[in-house]
Design a protein around this motif. Sequence first.
Motif, PDB file in Angstrom:
ATOM      1  N   LEU A   1      38.817  32.881  55.775  1.00 45.59           N
ATOM      2  CA  LEU A   1      38.645  32.902  57.235  1.00 45.59           C
ATOM      3  C   LEU A   1      37.166  32.897  57.605  1.00 45.59           C
ATOM      4  O   LEU A   1      36.739  32.189  58.520  1.00 45.59           O
ATOM      5  N   ALA A   2      36.395  33.679  56.849  1.00 40.38           N
ATOM      6  CA  ALA A   2      34.960  33.768  57.166  1.00 40.38           C
ATOM      7  C   ALA A   2      34.235  32.453  56.851  1.00 40.38           C
ATOM      8  O   ALA A   2      33.256  32.110  57.510  1.00 40.38           O
ATOM      9  N   SER A   3      34.718  31.737  55.842  1.00 38.48           N
ATOM     10  CA  SER A   3      34.023  30.526  55.403  1.00 38.48           C
ATOM     11  C   SER A   3      34.682  29.257  55.910  1.00 38.48           C
ATOM     12  O   SER A   3      34.298  28.159  55.499  1.00 38.48           O
ATOM     13  N   LEU A   4      35.649  29.402  56.758  1.00 40.02           N
ATOM     14  CA  LEU A   4      36.424  28.230  57.162  1.00 40.02           C
ATOM     15  C   LEU A   4      35.557  27.167  57.834  1.00 40.02           C
ATOM     16  O   LEU A   4      35.786  25.968  57.666  1.00 40.02           O
ATOM     17  N   ALA A   5      34.561  27.618  58.575  1.00 36.52           N
ATOM     18  CA  ALA A   5      33.708  26.647  59.269  1.00 36.52           C
ATOM     19  C   ALA A   5      32.959  25.762  58.278  1.00 36.52           C
ATOM     20  O   ALA A   5      32.577  24.634  58.608  1.00 36.52           O
ATOM     21  N   ASN A   6      32.762  26.272  57.061  1.00 29.20           N
ATOM     22  CA  ASN A   6      32.020  25.496  56.063  1.00 29.20           C
ATOM     23  C   ASN A   6      32.917  24.561  55.246  1.00 29.20           C
ATOM     24  O   ASN A   6      32.420  23.786  54.428  1.00 29.20           O
ATOM     25  N   PHE A   7      34.207  24.691  55.439  1.00 26.90           N
ATOM     26  CA  PHE A   7      35.130  23.859  54.664  1.00 26.90           C
ATOM     27  C   PHE A   7      35.026  22.405  55.128  1.00 26.90           C
ATOM     28  O   PHE A   7      35.153  22.109  56.314  1.00 26.90           O
ATOM     29  N   GLU A   8      34.765  21.535  54.201  1.00 26.86           N
ATOM     30  CA  GLU A   8      34.668  20.117  54.540  1.00 26.86           C
ATOM     31  C   GLU A   8      35.863  19.389  53.954  1.00 26.86           C
ATOM     32  O   GLU A   8      36.166  19.520  52.764  1.00 26.86           O
ATOM     33  N   TRP A   9      36.503  18.652  54.793  1.00 28.01           N
ATOM     34  CA  TRP A   9      37.697  17.944  54.363  1.00 28.01           C
ATOM     35  C   TRP A   9      37.275  16.748  53.507  1.00 28.01           C
ATOM     36  O   TRP A   9      36.648  15.815  53.989  1.00 28.01           O
ATOM     37  N   GLN A  10      37.616  16.834  52.231  1.00 31.26           N
ATOM     38  CA  GLN A  10      37.304  15.733  51.316  1.00 31.26           C
ATOM     39  C   GLN A  10      38.563  15.306  50.565  1.00 31.26           C
ATOM     40  O   GLN A  10      38.490  14.827  49.444  1.00 31.26           O
ATOM     41  N   GLY A  11      39.685  15.539  51.182  1.00 32.80           N
ATOM     42  CA  GLY A  11      40.943  15.190  50.539  1.00 32.80           C
ATOM     43  C   GLY A  11      41.468  16.275  49.630  1.00 32.80           C
ATOM     44  O   GLY A  11      42.546  16.159  49.045  1.00 32.80           O
ATOM     45  N   THR A  12      40.709  17.341  49.470  1.00 37.51           N
ATOM     46  CA  THR A  12      41.134  18.455  48.617  1.00 37.51           C
ATOM     47  C   THR A  12      42.163  19.301  49.355  1.00 37.51           C
ATOM     48  O   THR A  12      41.957  19.645  50.509  1.00 37.51           O
ATOM     49  N   PRO A  13      43.273  19.637  48.690  1.00 42.56           N
ATOM     50  CA  PRO A  13      44.248  20.492  49.380  1.00 42.56           C
ATOM     51  C   PRO A  13      43.649  21.866  49.693  1.00 42.56           C
ATOM     52  O   PRO A  13      42.836  22.381  48.921  1.00 42.56           O
ATOM     53  N   PHE A  14      44.100  22.361  50.795  1.00 39.49           N
ATOM     54  CA  PHE A  14      43.562  23.658  51.229  1.00 39.49           C
ATOM     55  C   PHE A  14      43.905  24.750  50.214  1.00 39.49           C
ATOM     56  O   PHE A  14      43.097  25.644  49.942  1.00 39.49           O
ATOM     57  N   ALA A  15      45.098  24.677  49.628  1.00 39.63           N
ATOM     58  CA  ALA A  15      45.497  25.691  48.641  1.00 39.63           C
ATOM     59  C   ALA A  15      44.562  25.659  47.437  1.00 39.63           C
ATOM     60  O   ALA A  15      44.252  26.706  46.844  1.00 39.63           O
ATOM     61  N   GLY A  16      44.113  24.457  47.057  1.00 43.24           N
ATOM     62  CA  GLY A  16      43.167  24.357  45.942  1.00 43.24           C
ATOM     63  C   GLY A  16      41.879  25.088  46.257  1.00 43.24           C
ATOM     64  O   GLY A  16      41.303  25.779  45.394  1.00 43.24           O
ATOM     65  N   TRP A  17      41.428  24.946  47.495  1.00 42.97           N
ATOM     66  CA  TRP A  17      40.206  25.656  47.913  1.00 42.97           C
ATOM     67  C   TRP A  17      40.419  27.165  47.862  1.00 42.97           C
ATOM     68  O   TRP A  17      39.569  27.925  47.387  1.00 42.97           O
ATOM     69  N   LEU A  18      41.594  27.614  48.324  1.00 42.36           N
ATOM     70  CA  LEU A  18      41.897  29.055  48.299  1.00 42.36           C
ATOM     71  C   LEU A  18      41.966  29.573  46.867  1.00 42.36           C
ATOM     72  O   LEU A  18      41.460  30.661  46.563  1.00 42.36           O
ATOM     73  N   LEU A  19      42.599  28.810  45.986  1.00 46.95           N
ATOM     74  CA  LEU A  19      42.703  29.257  44.605  1.00 46.95           C
ATOM     75  C   LEU A  19      41.339  29.253  43.926  1.00 46.95           C
ATOM     76  O   LEU A  19      41.098  30.052  43.007  1.00 46.95           O
ATOM     77  N   GLY A  20      40.455  28.365  44.377  1.00 46.52           N
ATOM     78  CA  GLY A  20      39.078  28.406  43.872  1.00 46.52           C
ATOM     79  C   GLY A  20      38.410  29.711  44.244  1.00 46.52           C
ATOM     80  O   GLY A  20      37.748  30.365  43.416  1.00 46.52           O
ATOM     81  N   ILE A  21      38.592  30.118  45.487  1.00 48.17           N
ATOM     82  CA  ILE A  21      38.053  31.419  45.912  1.00 48.17           C
ATOM     83  C   ILE A  21      38.670  32.532  45.072  1.00 48.17           C
ATOM     84  O   ILE A  21      37.989  33.446  44.586  1.00 48.17           O
ATOM     85  N   ALA A  22      39.999  32.453  44.887  1.00 52.26           N
ATOM     86  CA  ALA A  22      40.703  33.492  44.127  1.00 52.26           C
ATOM     87  C   ALA A  22      40.178  33.572  42.702  1.00 52.26           C
ATOM     88  O   ALA A  22      39.953  34.670  42.161  1.00 52.26           O
ATOM     89  N   SER A  23      39.964  32.420  42.069  1.00 52.54           N
ATOM     90  CA  SER A  23      39.525  32.447  40.668  1.00 52.54           C
ATOM     91  C   SER A  23      38.133  33.063  40.555  1.00 52.54           C
ATOM     92  O   SER A  23      37.850  33.819  39.618  1.00 52.54           O
ATOM     93  N   HIS A  24      37.275  32.770  41.526  1.00 56.43           N
ATOM     94  CA  HIS A  24      35.940  33.383  41.493  1.00 56.43           C
ATOM     95  C   HIS A  24      36.023  34.904  41.688  1.00 56.43           C
ATOM     96  O   HIS A  24      35.307  35.660  41.031  1.00 56.43           O
ATOM     97  N   LEU A  25      36.890  35.302  42.570  1.00 54.84           N
ATOM     98  CA  LEU A  25      37.027  36.751  42.799  1.00 54.84           C
ATOM     99  C   LEU A  25      37.589  37.447  41.560  1.00 54.84           C
ATOM    100  O   LEU A  25      37.141  38.535  41.191  1.00 54.84           O
ATOM    101  N   ILE A  26      38.573  36.817  40.961  1.00 58.17           N
ATOM    102  CA  ILE A  26      39.179  37.427  39.761  1.00 58.17           C
ATOM    103  C   ILE A  26      38.143  37.497  38.635  1.00 58.17           C
ATOM    104  O   ILE A  26      37.993  38.530  37.963  1.00 58.17           O
ATOM    105  N   ALA A  27      37.407  36.394  38.461  1.00 56.25           N
ATOM    106  CA  ALA A  27      36.384  36.385  37.416  1.00 56.25           C
ATOM    107  C   ALA A  27      35.334  37.462  37.673  1.00 56.25           C
ATOM    108  O   ALA A  27      34.908  38.186  36.761  1.00 56.25           O
ATOM    109  N   GLY A  28      34.945  37.581  38.943  1.00 54.37           N
ATOM    110  CA  GLY A  28      33.961  38.612  39.289  1.00 54.37           C
ATOM    111  C   GLY A  28      34.479  40.002  39.012  1.00 54.37           C
ATOM    112  O   GLY A  28      33.760  40.875  38.528  1.00 54.37           O
ATOM    113  N   ARG A  29      35.773  40.201  39.294  1.00 60.09           N
ATOM    114  CA  ARG A  29      36.346  41.527  39.057  1.00 60.09           C
ATOM    115  C   ARG A  29      36.396  41.850  37.565  1.00 60.09           C
ATOM    116  O   ARG A  29      36.089  42.959  37.157  1.00 60.09           O
TER     117      ARG A  29
END
Lengths: 178, 359
Positions: free
Chosen positions: A61-89
């Motif tokens: 939600l906080a980064s939504l304005a920075n999301f650029e539509w390049q044909g990437t599914p939105f869920a893929g973008w969310l899972l990218g965020i999730a993977s970074h958070l999990i890795a960080g944890r």
Amino acid sequence: MKAIEPDAHERQLIEAAQRDPSRFAELYETSFDRVYAFVARRVPGRDEAEDLTAEVFHQALASLANFEWQGTPFAGWLLGIASHLIAGRWQRNAREPEICADELESIGVPEQTERQAMFSQLVDRLPEDQHYVIRRRFLDQRSIKDIAKELGRSEGAVKQLQFRALENLRNQVRTRRE
Amino acid sequence: MNNSMADQLEEAVSALMTGSQSGPHQSDPRIRQLLAVADELRYLPRTGFRARLRTDLETAANHRAMHRPLDILPAPPRQRGSRESVVPPLFRTGSSAFPVRGSHLAISFALHVAALSLVVAWGWWMVENRAVVRKTVAELIPSDSYALPAAPGVSYGGGGGGDDDKMQASHGSAPRFAAEQLTPPAVNVRNEDPKLAAEPTVIGSPDLVLPQSTQPGDPMAALLTPPSNGIGSGGGIGSGHGGGVGSGEGPGVGEGRGGGIGGGVFRVGGGVSAPRAIYAPDPEFSEEARKAKYQGSVVLSAIIGSDGRPRNLRVVRSLGMGLDEKATEAVARWRFEPARKGSQPVAVEVNIEVAFRLY
């Protein structure tokens, strides 16, 4: 690995949410099952899974304005965020990350995650009594005895409901695969 | 389906849930398949988590959307199994929390603009009105230096006295001039043994020196004898009153009044400087004159004493509508740097014009 086909509707939802954050709820509803399933398989407990899932959506939600539509599914973008958070944890816990970058393709979602998300939808379509038993038994982790008391039925009857519900789910999964 | 199958499945599920069995390892393929489904269900979110997170996100999104134009959609009823086709808006209408509509924002904006305009207009009016008041007050004093106009003629002063004698005052010399008078002059001294003796003086510039003789009296008197303080009153010598010498009024010598020598108080000019106002509070408009928007000037006559205080205020040119009184009240509070004759402060009589103007 299964690729999610981005469609025009999803793009409209993203653009609407970028213009008006209040529309983010629509994206949330369409993405929640996948994100939770992805996270829940990679962290040890439900509490942690819920924390991380919440963090994923708040960051999105906080980064939504920075999301650029390049044909990437939105869920893929969310899972990218999730993977970074999990890795960080995991790194904060001084352990090797269980998830590596190769696990996610840029526009794909793990098949296991897709299957998990599908189960969430199938459970919602179960008959009322079976849905109740599955929800209390697996989502809320209550015992057969507790559920029987709540429903006012015998433990045997609840076990039968559980049996039929799982069979029902298995059959629906088979039907979808075919 | 028999009960043993359901029991067998529950045993396997219990083992799965408690972690004693990590996956489906049953020999019965049917149970094994169902246990695989149960394993998937373990990773579903708890009841209520989805709704709670949505509420949290609604709050966060609400925060972000506060300053944006909003697309308001009515919330369709949420139904099980139809989630994909439903597009629920974050903001609900009706009595739910934080209903926001574009029209509400427009009305709120308009109200804020109106309130702000009112505050600005009020402040502007106050500033403008204050300017009018200040300007009116500034015009009350005719000269920006507060210097009073010089009298056209020569200066003169005077004084007089007497002791209610039956005889006119006898001829003699007036006592010396001083800035203040402790004891009035007398030809016949009533108290030969005063407890606190003081030299008799008359008020006037100490620079003034009159011919002196051993016999005190009125220099203008024709009679030499018998010695008399004169028919006047208030102490002093002569036919006037006020502690001076002569037929005038006041502590000076000669005709006139006020002090000094001659026929009255000092006037500006002829070596006498003008007094200068050093504290001049603004007079007020009377309510009657303000309502009638009445304007004009009041001319006051005043004696500015050597101490810088005005006294003997009287209206020379009246304006009416309560403005005479307002002008008198104000000028009575004024303080002056006194007029000077040489280096000595002296009392002078001046006219003061107080102008009342509305702009």
